[in-house]
Design a protein around this motif. Structure first.
Motif, PDB file in Angstrom:
ATOM      1  N   GLU A  65      -3.227   2.693   8.537  1.00 41.83           N
ATOM      2  CA  GLU A  65      -2.564   2.403   9.831  1.00 41.83           C
ATOM      3  C   GLU A  65      -1.340   3.108  10.154  1.00 41.83           C
ATOM      4  O   GLU A  65      -1.228   3.501  12.181  1.00 41.83           O
ATOM      5  N   ALA A  66      -0.242   3.497   9.173  1.00 42.05           N
ATOM      6  CA  ALA A  66       0.974   3.649  10.050  1.00 42.05           C
ATOM      7  C   ALA A  66       0.559   4.893  10.564  1.00 42.05           C
ATOM      8  O   ALA A  66       1.459   5.397  11.767  1.00 42.05           O
ATOM      9  N   LYS A 124       4.597  -5.328   7.401  1.00 39.63           N
ATOM     10  CA  LYS A 124       5.471  -4.923   6.405  1.00 39.63           C
ATOM     11  C   LYS A 124       5.859  -3.043   6.290  1.00 39.63           C
ATOM     12  O   LYS A 124       4.525  -2.831   6.939  1.00 39.63           O
ATOM     13  N   TYR A 125       6.796  -2.941   5.560  1.00 38.67           N
ATOM     14  CA  TYR A 125       7.077  -1.492   6.137  1.00 38.67           C
ATOM     15  C   TYR A 125       6.355  -0.919   5.111  1.00 38.67           C
ATOM     16  O   TYR A 125       5.296  -1.087   3.540  1.00 38.67           O
ATOM     17  N   ASN A 126       5.785   0.639   5.496  1.00 38.87           N
ATOM     18  CA  ASN A 126       4.839   1.205   5.069  1.00 38.87           C
ATOM     19  C   ASN A 126       5.019   2.970   5.026  1.00 38.87           C
ATOM     20  O   ASN A 126       4.088   3.159   5.573  1.00 38.87           O
ATOM     21  N   PRO A 127       5.719   2.691   4.294  1.00 39.47           N
ATOM     22  CA  PRO A 127       6.574   4.269   4.610  1.00 39.47           C
ATOM     23  C   PRO A 127       4.844   5.285   3.775  1.00 39.47           C
ATOM     24  O   PRO A 127       4.758   4.259   2.865  1.00 39.47           O
ATOM     25  N   PHE A 128       5.218   6.575   3.478  1.00 37.09           N
ATOM     26  CA  PHE A 128       4.177   7.003   3.236  1.00 37.09           C
ATOM     27  C   PHE A 128       4.629   7.590   1.725  1.00 37.09           C
ATOM     28  O   PHE A 128       5.513   7.705   1.257  1.00 37.09           O
ATOM     29  N   VAL A 172      -2.581  11.725   4.174  1.00 41.45           N
ATOM     30  CA  VAL A 172      -2.021  11.085   4.266  1.00 41.45           C
ATOM     31  C   VAL A 172      -2.693  10.580   3.066  1.00 41.45           C
ATOM     32  O   VAL A 172      -2.571  10.588   0.911  1.00 41.45           O
ATOM     33  N   PHE A 217       5.077  -1.971  12.055  1.00 37.02           N
ATOM     34  CA  PHE A 217       4.773  -2.706  11.027  1.00 37.02           C
ATOM     35  C   PHE A 217       4.882  -4.093  10.375  1.00 37.02           C
ATOM     36  O   PHE A 217       6.262  -3.816  10.375  1.00 37.02           O
ATOM     37  N   ILE A 260       4.279  -2.094  -3.002  1.00 36.66           N
ATOM     38  CA  ILE A 260       4.842  -1.967  -2.036  1.00 36.66           C
ATOM     39  C   ILE A 260       4.579  -3.539  -1.358  1.00 36.66           C
ATOM     40  O   ILE A 260       3.046  -3.632  -1.512  1.00 36.66           O
ATOM     41  N   ALA A 289      -2.595   0.175   4.557  1.00 36.77           N
ATOM     42  CA  ALA A 289      -1.434   0.337   5.315  1.00 36.77           C
ATOM     43  C   ALA A 289      -0.452   2.065   6.186  1.00 36.77           C
ATOM     44  O   ALA A 289      -0.024   2.479   6.666  1.00 36.77           O
ATOM     45  N   PHE A 290      -1.001   2.942   4.856  1.00 34.75           N
ATOM     46  CA  PHE A 290      -0.799   4.686   5.170  1.00 34.75           C
ATOM     47  C   PHE A 290      -1.234   5.136   6.419  1.00 34.75           C
ATOM     48  O   PHE A 290      -0.993   5.233   7.052  1.00 34.75           O
TER      49      PHE A 290
END
Lengths: 643, 282
Positions: free
Chosen positions: A522-523, B124-128, A538, B122, A643, A519-520
């Protein structure tokens, strides 16, 4: 759900435990469970047994070493060492000066020496080649009644063989044409019964002697100074040797007495457990017979201490003599080597003179009966700068040289291995194609399969020479520590240990990067980051804790590694001379692991040396434990939140 | 195959093909086509995921994609910023996706530039694992913005836009993982908004949130359409009704019906749509 209701009895049947397992009154589930519990228990128990045996052998070291240090002091050896210290320094300085003189005189004598030595070697080779014919001639001479023509024949054959051998010789380019002719004639004419060596050889020898004389004359001042340097210590050495003799005798007596005490204790213990009264009486009688005369330390130390004023009186003349000698030493040598050595001596000299001047004060303050607490045995072990064993004078078990060696090598290995393995892990995980991944991972992990002794072998045969040759390349001389003196050194060991640590660190770092949630990345990419930005901003920061743990576990492997350092690190037991800066890494060293492997097999069980090695083992164990502990803490502390 | 009619009046194809500035939201007036999908097919390897999609998504409105699981609505959404490129073997096998006059699947398109203009939030929330502040300004930092004042300004703007400013203006340096789930999702929205994209793609943004947090995010979405073109994928038909002007119903990789939300839910033209919105789908 079943259509019709089952009868309560049949439903209950299924709930009852099966009565037995192989006839035992236990069920299968708990048996298997107990098996697993047992396996875990055995592992933990083994760990405790190891710790127990280490501690048992190691802790005995402290009282033993305390006793040895006590004898060292009470017998006056410590007192003698106050004098010995400046003497040792003097010897080191003197050897440097001698090397400087030799380097200088060699410039004059070198050529003549080479001319002479080359001819000697050639003569030897020719004689070897014609050995059989020479023997024939000798035999003919010795046998009475040999016809002269037969002797002449043998001589002729030898001369011919000599000529052939001479023709085969490739003489170095130090002789002119005239000399070459002379050499050929003289060597061809060699006969076993010749009264004198070939004339040319005599000429060349004379030439060398003459050159040597000239050199000695030219450097007479220098030589004289060196001699004066050496002579200045003579009265001190004499005094030291005299009292050292006394101190040593006291020490021997103390050791004897200690052994007798042990024997008596053993006899008494045997008497306690003796079966028959007669045997008991025998043991007791024997124990009684063991004489345990208390050693009169005080009486024995007095003549030693009494020499102090005499020594004190020797110091000012000594200092004056050394200063005078140094004045005669030329400011700089005629060769680079000599100049470097002289400068070194000049640099160290003031320190040496201060040491010499201060020694009487230290000796005055010294007391033979100052007690040595148990803790001092520990501090002498942990912070002692000397690891000296099997010495006829006094053994010291100071772990600092080994510890610094181990740590320095570990740091070198880490500095090399960390960037390599992390960069390889990042590449493999983030940039490599699946095909490349399939290739890289097994290859790196394959390094682990190389036995460490084989790596050590490579370190000796390949890496050592490589380092030495590289260090002689002229345009690389700006690198600190170049040219390298020793083939086997800490850098060499660090290099190989890095290679050994890379697979561990690479695999763990790769896992850590792999564990960063998709997810990291990807974001990050959805925000328009490039692959590189994503990796460095990241993914890598998020995997840092894992990478750090990988580093620590790699470090654990490096510190505990034995074979490579034993073979490659050079095994010089001395604290590295840090005045070389970065170049220090090219000095040889010994390590905690290496010393155990090297010495444990050769010491007698239960001796202080044996116990000291166990203490080293405990120290190693503690270091590893600490590294593991820290890595666990770090991983926990910086774990990514779920998370 | 059922053709999906553009919901608005005839929409002209934009004439300009030039790329646009970061300030672009103001450039396209409300109602004009922002994203135009033309006869697009999409494959995962050899498996076809989308067939002949045609649609025109207007700017500064909320468009919702609904449909049963596996119908391709997320895939379609992910085509708009080419984040599908991350998946090996995923590729567009026919047609075009034109955003502001440029086919984003042309060979000369820089995907990083595209993604800076088409933001994404997204499921699912995905903060760094960084501070709140660093999360928000991440998009600017990777763009090379270094000036503190500019970063601060963008941070405040984005957090205000995501209705998060009041809650965390005093703890901008705190780690983002200290926030609640709803706050983290709004932080992700703020992060996407901070670079001022033209389009905001949201892939089931509320599916991991509780009802109250969901409500907040929905309010935010309605708010955001003032400045952004929002495309949202949702499983929740009520949500689509609440936030979207337009709704597209997809089924088995095809676009069945695309019309104003009221029409989809009140008077669907297709039998399948009707079945689905009435909950009679099997």
């Amino acid at each position: 759900m079943n259509e019709d209701k089952p009868s309560p009895s049949s439903d209950f049947q299924g709930l009852i435990k099966p009565p037995s397992f192989f006839g035992l009154r236990v069920d299968r589930q708990s048996l298997i469970k107990h098996f697993f519990t047992g396996s875990a228990a055995v592992t933990i128990l083994t760990l405790f047994l190891i710790m127990y045996s280490l501690l048992k052998e190691g802790t005995g070291f402290l009282p033993t070493y305390q006793f040895e240090l006590k004898v060292y002091r009470q017998a006056g050896l410590e007192f003698c060492d106050f004098i010995q210290k400046p003497l040792t320094e003097n010897t080191a300085l003197l050897s440097k000066l001698n090397r400087a003189v030799n380097a200088d005189t060699a410039t004059l004598t070198q050529k003549a020496q080479a001319r002479r030595d080359a001819l000697f070697l050639a003569k030897g080779r020719i004689e070897e080649k014609t050995a059989r014919l020479r023997e024939a001639v000798t035999e003919a001479l010795e046998t009475a009644g040999t016809p002269p023509e037969k002797l002449a024949q043998a001589r002729q054959a030898l001369t011919e063989a000599n000529a052939t051998a001479v023709a085969e010789e490739a003489f170095p380019d130090v002789y002119n044409a005239e000399e070459r002719r002379q050499i050929a004639t003289d060597l061809t004419a060699m006969q076993p019964d010749a009264a004198e060596p070939p004339a040319i050889l005599k000429t060349l020898s004379a030439e060398f002697t003459e050159q040597d004389r000239i050199a000695k004359e030219k450097y007479a001042g220098f030589l004289e100074a060196v001699e004066a340097f050496e002579e200045a210590t003579e009265p001190i050495v004499e005094l030291h040797d005299g009292i050292a003799e006394l101190a040593k005798a006291t020490k021997e007596a103390a050791v004897q007495q200690h052994m007798a005490e042990d024997a008596k204790a053993q006899l008494l213990a045997a008497a306690e457990s003796a079966k028959t009264p007669e045997a008991k009486a025998n043991f007791l009688k024997e124990a009684e017979a063991t004489s345990l005369e208390a050693i009169d330390y005080k009486g024995k130390i007095e003549p030693i201490v009494a020499k102090l004023p005499e020594y004190e009186a020797m110091i000012p003349p000594y200092v004056a003599a050394i200063k005078a000698a140094m004045e005669k030493v030329p400011q700089k040598g005629d060769t680079k080597e000599a100049t470097a050595l002289i400068n070194e001596v000049r640099k160290q000299l003031p320190k040496h003179l201060t040491h010499a001047e201060q020694s009487p004060a230290l000796m005055k303050a010294w007391q033979w009966d100052k007690p040595i607490p148990l803790i001092q045995a520990l501090t002498a072990f942990l912070f002692g700068g000397d690891w000296i064993t099997n010495s006829s004078w006094q053994d010291f078990y100071g772990v600092v040289p080994l510890l610094t060696g181990s740590l320095l090598i570990a740091v070198i290995a880490l500095v090399i291995a960390l960037p390599l393995s992390v960069a390889a892990a990042i590449y493999t995980n983030q940039f490599a194609t699946p095909r490349e991944q399939e290739l890289i991972k097994p290859f790196i992990e394959f390094i682990q399969a190389i036995p460490s002794v084989v790596l050590g072998f490579i370190g000796i045969s390949v890496v050592g020479d490589l380092i030495k040759e590289t260090s002689n390349i002229p345009w690389l001389q700006w690198i600190p520590g170049f040219p390298v003196q020793e083939r086997l050194n800490m850098f060499n060991a660090g290099l190989l240990l890095a290679l050994m640590a890379i697979p561990t660190m690479f695999s763990l770092a790769e896992d850590a990067i792999q564990n960063v949630p998709r997810a990291f990345s990807e974001a990050s990419e959805a925000l328009g980051a490039t692959k590189l930005q994503t990796v460095f901003r990241v993914i890598f920061p998020a995997s840092l804790s894992g990478v750090f743990a990988a580093m620590l576990l790699g470090l654990g492997r490096i510190v505990g590694e034995t074979m490579v350092v034993l073979l490659v690190a050079g095994n010089r037991i001395a604290i590295p001379d840090f005045s070389d800066g970065i170049g220090t890494v090219f000095q040889p060293a010994h390590t905690l692991t290496g010393i155990i492997a090297q010495e444990l097999g050769e010491v007698s069980k239960g001796s202080s040396h044996w116990q000291a090695l166990f203490m080293v083992g405990i120290l190693l164990f503690s270091i590893s434990l600490f590294i593991n502990f820290v890595s666990r803490k770090v991983v926990k502390r910086f774990q990514l939140p779920k998370i | 195959m059922v053709t999906a009619e553009p919901p608005q009046k005839a929409v002209e194809v934009l004439k300009t093909t030039e790329t646009k500035s970061v300030e672009a939201p103001e450039a396209a007036p409300t109602g004009e086509t922002m994203i135009s999908v033309r006869n697009m097919d999409f494959n995962y390897g050899t498996k076809r995921a989308l067939h002949g999609i045609n649609m025109e998504i207007p700017s500064r409105q909320v468009t919702a994609f609904i449909g049963p699981s596996g119908c391709g609505k997320s895939t379609l959404l992910r085509c708009f910023n080419r984040i599908n490129d991350r998946i090996a073997g995923a590729h567009i096998s026919g047609g075009q996706v034109v955003i502001k006059g440029k086919n984003i699947y042309d060979a000369d398109v820089d995907t990083t530039q595209l993604r800076r203009q088409v933001g994404m939030v997204f499921q699912k929330y995905n903060p760094f694992p960084k501070s709140i502040y660093e999360n928000v300004v991440y998009g600017l930092r990777i763009n090379g913005v270094k000036k503190k004042s500019e970063l601060d300004e963008a941070c405040e703007y984005a957090l205000k836009a995501a209705a998060l400013w009041d809650e965390c203006k005093d703890r901008l340096k705190a780690n983002a993982f200290g926030l609640s789930g709803g706050q983290m999702q709004r932080l992700c929205i703020a992060r996407a908004v901070a670079v001022k994209p033209d389009v905001l793609l949201m892939d089931e943004p509320c599916s991991a949130l509780d009802p109250i947090a969901t409500l907040k995010v929905e309010e935010l979405i309605v708010d955001l359409k003032k400045d952004y073109t929002v495309v949202i994928v949702t499983h929740n038909m009520q949500q689509a009704r609440r936030v979207a002007e337009l709704t597209a119903f997809m089924y088995l990789g095809e676009l069945i019906e695309f019309a104003e939300t009221d029409q989809i839910f009140g008077n669907p033209q297709q039998k399948k749509t009707e079945d689905y919105v009435r909950g009679q789908f099997s």
